[in-house]
Structures are given as structure tokens and as C-alpha cells.
Design a protein around this motif. Structure first.
Motif, PDB file in Angstrom:
ATOM      1  N   LYS A   1       5.678  67.668  22.128  1.00  0.00           N
ATOM      2  CA  LYS A   1       5.375  68.412  23.302  1.00  0.00           C
ATOM      3  C   LYS A   1       5.434  67.300  24.546  1.00  0.00           C
ATOM      4  CE  LYS A   1       1.944  70.918  20.310  1.00  0.00           C
ATOM      5  NZ  LYS A   1       2.263  69.778  18.949  1.00  0.00           N
TER       6      LYS A   1
ATOM      7  N   GLU B   1       4.846  51.637   9.897  1.00  0.00           N
ATOM      8  CA  GLU B   1       5.309  51.893  11.081  1.00  0.00           C
ATOM      9  C   GLU B   1       4.948  50.597  11.769  1.00  0.00           C
ATOM     10  OE1 GLU B   1       5.564  55.699  13.035  1.00  0.00           O
ATOM     11  OE2 GLU B   1       4.227  56.365  11.499  1.00  0.00           O
TER      12      GLU B   1
ATOM     13  N   ASP C   1      -2.285  64.505   5.281  1.00  0.00           N
ATOM     14  CA  ASP C   1      -1.381  65.161   5.106  1.00  0.00           C
ATOM     15  C   ASP C   1      -1.040  65.140   3.403  1.00  0.00           C
ATOM     16  OD1 ASP C   1      -0.773  66.166   7.606  1.00  0.00           O
ATOM     17  OD2 ASP C   1       1.048  65.524   7.789  1.00  0.00           O
TER      18      ASP C   1
ATOM     19  N   VAL D   1       3.520  49.411   1.869  1.00  0.00           N
ATOM     20  CA  VAL D   1       3.151  49.048   0.436  1.00  0.00           C
ATOM     21  C   VAL D   1       4.015  49.567  -0.475  1.00  0.00           C
ATOM     22  CG1 VAL D   1       1.308  49.691  -1.268  1.00  0.00           C
ATOM     23  CG2 VAL D   1       0.607  49.095   1.030  1.00  0.00           C
TER      24      VAL D   1
ATOM     25  N   ARG E   1       9.383  62.823  13.345  1.00  0.00           N
ATOM     26  CA  ARG E   1       8.091  62.509  12.658  1.00  0.00           C
ATOM     27  C   ARG E   1       7.501  61.364  13.392  1.00  0.00           C
ATOM     28  NH1 ARG E   1       4.321  64.851   9.188  1.00  0.00           N
ATOM     29  NH2 ARG E   1       2.620  63.462   8.921  1.00  0.00           N
TER      30      ARG E   1
ATOM     31  N   ARG F   1       0.526  62.297  16.551  1.00  0.00           N
ATOM     32  CA  ARG F   1       1.988  63.137  16.484  1.00  0.00           C
ATOM     33  C   ARG F   1       2.020  64.236  17.362  1.00  0.00           C
ATOM     34  NH1 ARG F   1       4.432  59.569  12.637  1.00  0.00           N
ATOM     35  NH2 ARG F   1       2.743  58.874  11.430  1.00  0.00           N
TER      36      ARG F   1
HETATM   37  P1  FAD Z   1       0.669  60.643   9.084  1.00  0.00           P
HETATM   38  O1  FAD Z   1       0.410  60.628  10.661  1.00  0.00           O
HETATM   39  O2  FAD Z   1       1.803  61.125   8.505  1.00  0.00           O
HETATM   40  O3  FAD Z   1       0.218  59.011   8.937  1.00  0.00           O
HETATM   41  C1  FAD Z   1       0.785  58.144   7.494  1.00  0.00           C
HETATM   42  C2  FAD Z   1       1.110  57.027   7.868  1.00  0.00           C
HETATM   43  O4  FAD Z   1       1.265  56.233   6.624  1.00  0.00           O
HETATM   44  C3  FAD Z   1       2.553  56.870   8.554  1.00  0.00           C
HETATM   45  O5  FAD Z   1       2.660  56.103   9.773  1.00  0.00           O
HETATM   46  C4  FAD Z   1       3.508  56.370   7.477  1.00  0.00           C
HETATM   47  O6  FAD Z   1       4.629  55.577   7.822  1.00  0.00           O
HETATM   48  C5  FAD Z   1       2.561  55.473   6.681  1.00  0.00           C
HETATM   49  N1  FAD Z   1       2.944  55.330   5.376  1.00  0.00           N
HETATM   50  C6  FAD Z   1       3.701  56.136   4.255  1.00  0.00           C
HETATM   51  N2  FAD Z   1       3.713  55.600   3.097  1.00  0.00           N
HETATM   52  C7  FAD Z   1       3.320  54.214   3.374  1.00  0.00           C
HETATM   53  C8  FAD Z   1       3.533  52.888   2.476  1.00  0.00           C
HETATM   54  N3  FAD Z   1       3.892  53.097   1.293  1.00  0.00           N
HETATM   55  N4  FAD Z   1       2.907  51.843   3.121  1.00  0.00           N
HETATM   56  C9  FAD Z   1       2.410  51.840   4.302  1.00  0.00           C
HETATM   57  N5  FAD Z   1       2.416  52.942   5.086  1.00  0.00           N
HETATM   58  C10 FAD Z   1       2.825  53.944   4.601  1.00  0.00           C
HETATM   59  N6  FAD Z   1      -0.646  69.087  13.771  1.00  0.00           N
HETATM   60  C11 FAD Z   1      -1.263  70.020  14.417  1.00  0.00           C
HETATM   61  O7  FAD Z   1      -2.439  70.640  14.072  1.00  0.00           O
HETATM   62  N7  FAD Z   1      -0.834  70.528  15.814  1.00  0.00           N
HETATM   63  C12 FAD Z   1       0.289  70.079  16.436  1.00  0.00           C
HETATM   64  O8  FAD Z   1       0.662  70.443  17.347  1.00  0.00           O
HETATM   65  C13 FAD Z   1       1.017  69.338  15.529  1.00  0.00           C
HETATM   66  N8  FAD Z   1       2.265  68.725  16.272  1.00  0.00           N
HETATM   67  C14 FAD Z   1       3.033  67.988  15.543  1.00  0.00           C
HETATM   68  C15 FAD Z   1       4.168  67.325  15.803  1.00  0.00           C
HETATM   69  C16 FAD Z   1       4.918  66.647  15.226  1.00  0.00           C
HETATM   70  C17 FAD Z   1       6.253  66.427  15.853  1.00  0.00           C
HETATM   71  C18 FAD Z   1       4.518  66.052  14.003  1.00  0.00           C
HETATM   72  C19 FAD Z   1       5.254  65.199  13.178  1.00  0.00           C
HETATM   73  C20 FAD Z   1       3.362  66.649  13.363  1.00  0.00           C
HETATM   74  C21 FAD Z   1       2.424  67.483  14.178  1.00  0.00           C
HETATM   75  N9  FAD Z   1       1.473  67.948  13.672  1.00  0.00           N
HETATM   76  C22 FAD Z   1       0.551  68.602  14.407  1.00  0.00           C
HETATM   77  C23 FAD Z   1       0.484  67.431  12.280  1.00  0.00           C
HETATM   78  C24 FAD Z   1      -0.216  66.197  12.371  1.00  0.00           C
HETATM   79  O9  FAD Z   1       0.524  65.143  13.278  1.00  0.00           O
HETATM   80  C25 FAD Z   1      -0.319  65.613  11.249  1.00  0.00           C
HETATM   81  O10 FAD Z   1      -1.131  66.310  10.276  1.00  0.00           O
HETATM   82  C26 FAD Z   1      -1.237  64.265  11.036  1.00  0.00           C
HETATM   83  O11 FAD Z   1      -0.216  63.298  11.790  1.00  0.00           O
HETATM   84  C27 FAD Z   1      -1.335  63.775   9.681  1.00  0.00           C
HETATM   85  O12 FAD Z   1      -1.945  62.532   9.725  1.00  0.00           O
HETATM   86  P2  FAD Z   1      -2.023  61.409   8.387  1.00  0.00           P
HETATM   87  O13 FAD Z   1      -2.769  60.260   9.008  1.00  0.00           O
HETATM   88  O14 FAD Z   1      -2.536  62.231   7.297  1.00  0.00           O
HETATM   89  O15 FAD Z   1      -0.362  61.315   8.155  1.00  0.00           O
END
Ligand code: FAD
Length: 391
Positions: free
Chosen positions: A47, A35, A271, A78, A124, A42
Motif C-alpha cells: 500500500k 530477515e 501466520d 534457525v 513478502r 507488512r
Molecule cells: P511474518 O510477518 O511472516 O514474520 C515471520 C518472520 O519469521 C519472517 O521475518 C521470516 O523471515 C522469519 N522466519 C521464518 N523462518 C525462520 C527461521 N527458520 N529462522 C528465523 N526466522 C525465520 N494483513 C492484513 O490484515 N491486512 C493487510 O492489508 C495486509 N497486507 C499485507 C501485505 C503484504 C504485502 C503481506 C506480505 C502481508 C499482508 N498482510 C495483511 C498479512 C500480515 O502482514 C501477516 O499476517 C503478518 O505479517 C503475520 O505476522 P507473523 O509474525 O505471523 O509472520
């Protein structure tokens, strides 16, 4: 010097690097994120930010990265992982070599196999939020496919903009499998009382397209006209790099209680990770904010050589109209739910209890500063007659 590369610039990655530098990690650290923005939270996307409130979701200040000698590459995907050579390939063709690699690629919205689905809105990213917010004009018609957490939160936000909202759900009640019948009925009534046209037990067949995009949704034989269509039917873990490089993937990337894959140089968190939980004696892939934070910090501890394991109960929260809650635990399908407090006033505690009188999950709605108490209670045997609303 040890070279650590983290793929994915989300919350889990940010919490990992923050902890590493706070705790004196001296290796070189590079975070590669697809991104355009630095890591952000997120939850506000569906909200506060969608309600139009001025909230900054950024996880770490812009200066933090250079001050802590962490290289952040935004807008950089990547495209391949070569585990033998221990390097990742970027879209540009450049390569990054690593000694340790953490996959924190998160998840992506699930796109249904339906005609027109590729033209619908999904939520997302910040950009998705901007696109959706721009459609929330008073009197416009929004159809949301899926009454999960995100679908319902968007419905609530859209109603605050006086949008005419229809939500289509396949099950008989929204979030029925998570909340159980009584609470799901309560949530459905809450949304309807705020003017959401919530239709349950319907099968969506097609996103109907006009010249400029969706103009409706055909569901259970009926066409519901729309100015905009949002599909919110869950997310799928972004496992492509792991899969293509031969790592085990079973829903998420399979990792042990220390977030380690079968390759000692590759770990996974957030996630995207299906991590062994030593308390629950099960592999869990948790798509929640708290899990991304805890796993980010915990993987940092693992990389620092500390004895840290994945042993906590999942936690999440939501805000929809007057229904604001925190939830901790992991209930089973046969558990019964006990409610203490005032359901109608959205000020109560719900307890999930298994057949052996063990508390498997607890949810505080509109009652605050009690979630830690619930967390302590989860896993213990309880006497139903002694349960209270904790207030
Ligand atoms: P992500 O936040 O998805 O980050 C992963 C990043 O990796 C992304 O930016 C993606 O673009 C990047 N990426 C993927 N593949 C590649 C690649 N090949 N090369 C480089 N970069 C890459 N949870 C709650 O507990 N309560 C809530 O109220 C809640 N509300 C939410 C509302 C929304 C709209 C969303 C979408 C999610 C919500 N969540 C909520 C869930 C929470 O936001 C996620 O569990 C959290 O963001 C996970 O974090 P992460 O770092 O694992 O993944």
C-alpha cells in the motif's frame, strides 16, 4: 532464569515480547529472525510504501530491544529444532537452548509449479517491495498473476505510477470466494475503471523467460508481453522446523486455544499457527495483521500464566483505489450478503448472514469507527429489515 526463544522476527514475535516486558516477564528473551531488519508491519508493503509514501513500518523503536533486555538476532536463520535437547541450531552452527520456544515463522509466497515461476517477482519482505517499486516506471508493462488481496493492492499501487497493469485470475471474479458475486463484480469493475486489464477465468501456463528474466506470461493459449511479472497466488506457512522435529502440522502448526503444541515447551503463533478457536469451535490459520498482533499478545499472557484463549473473530483490511475496508468475521459458503449504503460511492456495509439469520461477518467500506459494532453483532441473530449502513 527461564529462557524463552522466539523463532521468527515478525509482527507476532514483536507483539509477544512487547507485552511480556510490559507485564513484567523476568525470564531471558531471545528473538531470532532470518530477515536483516527488525520486526516490521507488512501491510504498507503493498500500500503506502509501494505508492511511494514515506511510512515507517517498524514495530518497535531501535532502542526498545536493549532498553527491555531482549536479544534480537536479525539476519539469523534457525536451521533445526531439537526438541529432546530443547535447543535450536542456527545457520552459523551455534546453538541456543530454551525452556520455552515460540515458533512465529510466518508464511512465504506460494510459488506455482510453472515454467519460469522461480524468476518472477513475489511480495513478502521489504526487499521484495524495493525490487518491485524499482520496476514501477510510467508506461512499463506489469503482469500480475493472481487477483487476491496482494495482487489487487499491487495493481492499484502500480496504476498510481502509470504502469500498464494486466491481472490474470483463474476464477471468474477476483476474490469471489471471499466477497461473493456482487461485491467481487463491484471490485472487478473498480479495477477496470482505473485502467487495470483484469482478465478472469484464465489459466496461466508459463512465465515466459527472455535472457534477463520474464518477458511475458502465457495464459489460456495467449502470450501477454510484460516487462515484469509478479506472482501473488497466496502464501504457505513456514512449517519446516515444526515438521522436521515431528510436531503435528496440518496446513499450519497445530496448536490448541492457548497456542500450545503437543510439546509443552513449544508454542506457535501468527501466520504459521493453526490455532483452535473456542468461539468458532474450529482450528483456524489466519494470515492477517490483526491476528499476528492478538496472538502475539495472547501468547505473552499465556506465558505469564493468565487464563487467555483464542476466541476472537478474524479481522482484516485493505486499501485499493477508492475501496478501503475493514472486515470482521468468518462467513460460510452458503451465506447471503446484504448491502446497506452506497455501493457505487464505496461507502457501505456488507453483512454476511447464514441460514439461521445469524450474522457471520461484516465489512465496512468507506464508513469508519463502526468495526467494533460489527464485531459485537457477529455471531448474533439479525433481522434483515433492521440492518443499516451504521453511519
Ligand atoms: P511474518 O510477518 O511472516 O514474520 C515471520 C518472520 O519469521 C519472517 O521475518 C521470516 O523471515 C522469519 N522466519 C521464518 N523462518 C525462520 C527461521 N527458520 N529462522 C528465523 N526466522 C525465520 N494483513 C492484513 O490484515 N491486512 C493487510 O492489508 C495486509 N497486507 C499485507 C501485505 C503484504 C504485502 C503481506 C506480505 C502481508 C499482508 N498482510 C495483511 C498479512 C500480515 O502482514 C501477516 O499476517 C503478518 O505479517 C503475520 O505476522 P507473523 O509474525 O505471523 O509472520
Amino acid at each position: 532464569m527461564e529462557r524463552l526463544v522466539i523463532v521468527g522476527g515478525g509482527l507476532a514475535a514483536a507483539k509477544a515480547v512487547e507485552r511480556l516486558r510490559e507485564e513484567g516477564y523476568e525470564g531471558s528473551v531471545t528473538v531470532v529472525g532470518a530477515e536483516g531488519s527488525p520486526p516490521y508491519e507488512r501491510p504498507p508493503l503493498s500500500k503506502d510504501l509501494l505508492l511511494g509514501k514515506d511510512t515507517d513500518p517498524t514495530v518497535l523503536d531501535a532502542d526498545w530491544w536493549s532498553e527491555h533486555d531482549v536479544q534480537l538476532m536479525t539476519g539469523t536463520r534457525v536451521t533445526a529444532l531439537d526438541r529432546e535437547a530443547r535447543r535450536v541450531e542456527l545457520e552459523s552452527g551455534d546453538r541456543l537452548e530454551y525452556d520455552l520456544l515460540v515458533l512465529a515463522t510466518g508464511a512465504e509466497p506460494r510459488v506455482p509449479d510453472l515454467p519460469g515461476a522461480d524468476r518472477a517477482l513475489y511480495l513478502r519482505t521489504l526487499e521484495d517491495k524495493d525490487r518491485i517499486l524499482a520496476t514501477l516506471e510510467s508506461g512499463s508493462r506489469l503482469v500480475i498473476v493472481g487477483a487476491g488481496w496482494i495482487g489487487l493492492e499491487v495493481a492499484a499501487a502500480a496504476r498510481s505510477h502509470d504502469v500498464r497493469v494486466t491481472v490474470l485470475e483463474r476464477d471468474d471474479l477476483p476474490l469471489q470466494r471471499v466477497l461473493g458475486d456482487e461485491l467481487a463484480t463491484h471490485l472487478a469493475a473498480l479495477h477496470r475503471s482505473h485502467g487495470v486489464d483484469l482478465r478472469t477465468g484464465v489459466t496461466v501456463e508459463e512465465i515466459v523467460l527472455g535472457d534477463d528474466g520474464p518477458v511475458g506470461v502465457r495464459a489460456s493459449g495467449e502470450t501477454i508481453e510484460a516487462d515484469h511479472v509478479l506472482v501473488a497466488i497466496g502464501a504457505v506457512p513456514a512449517t519446516a522446523l515444526a515438521e522436521e522435529s515431528g510436531l503435528e502440522v496440518d496446513d499450519g502448526i497445530v496448536v490448541d486455544e492457548r497456542f500450545q503444541t503437543a510439546d509443552e515447551h513449544v508454542l506457535a503463533i501468527g501466520d504459521v499457527a493453526g490455532a483452535w478457536n473456542v468461539t468458532l469451535e474450529d482450528r483456524l490459520r489466519v494470515e492477517h495483521w490483526d491476528n499476528a498482533i492478538r496472538q502475539g499478545r495472547a501468547v505473552a499472557d499465556v506465558l505469564l500464566g493468565r487464563d487467555t484463549v483464542h476466541d476472537w473473530y478474524p479481522y482484516f483490511y485493505t486499501d485499493q483505489f477508492e475501496f478501503s475496508m475493514e472486515y470482521v468475521g468468518r462467513p460460510g459458503p452458503k451465506d447471503t450478503v446484504e448491502i446497506r449504503g452506497d455501493l457505487e460511492a464505496n461507502a457501505f456495509i456488507a453483512y454476511w448472514i447464514d441460514e439461521e439469520s445469524r450474522l457471520t461477518a461484516g465489512m465496512n467500506v468507506g464508513i469508519w469507527d463502526v468495526n467494533d459494532t460489527l464485531r459485537e453483532m457477529v455471531g448474533t441473530r439479525v433481522d434483515r429489515s433492521e440492518l443499516t449502513d451504521l453511519s
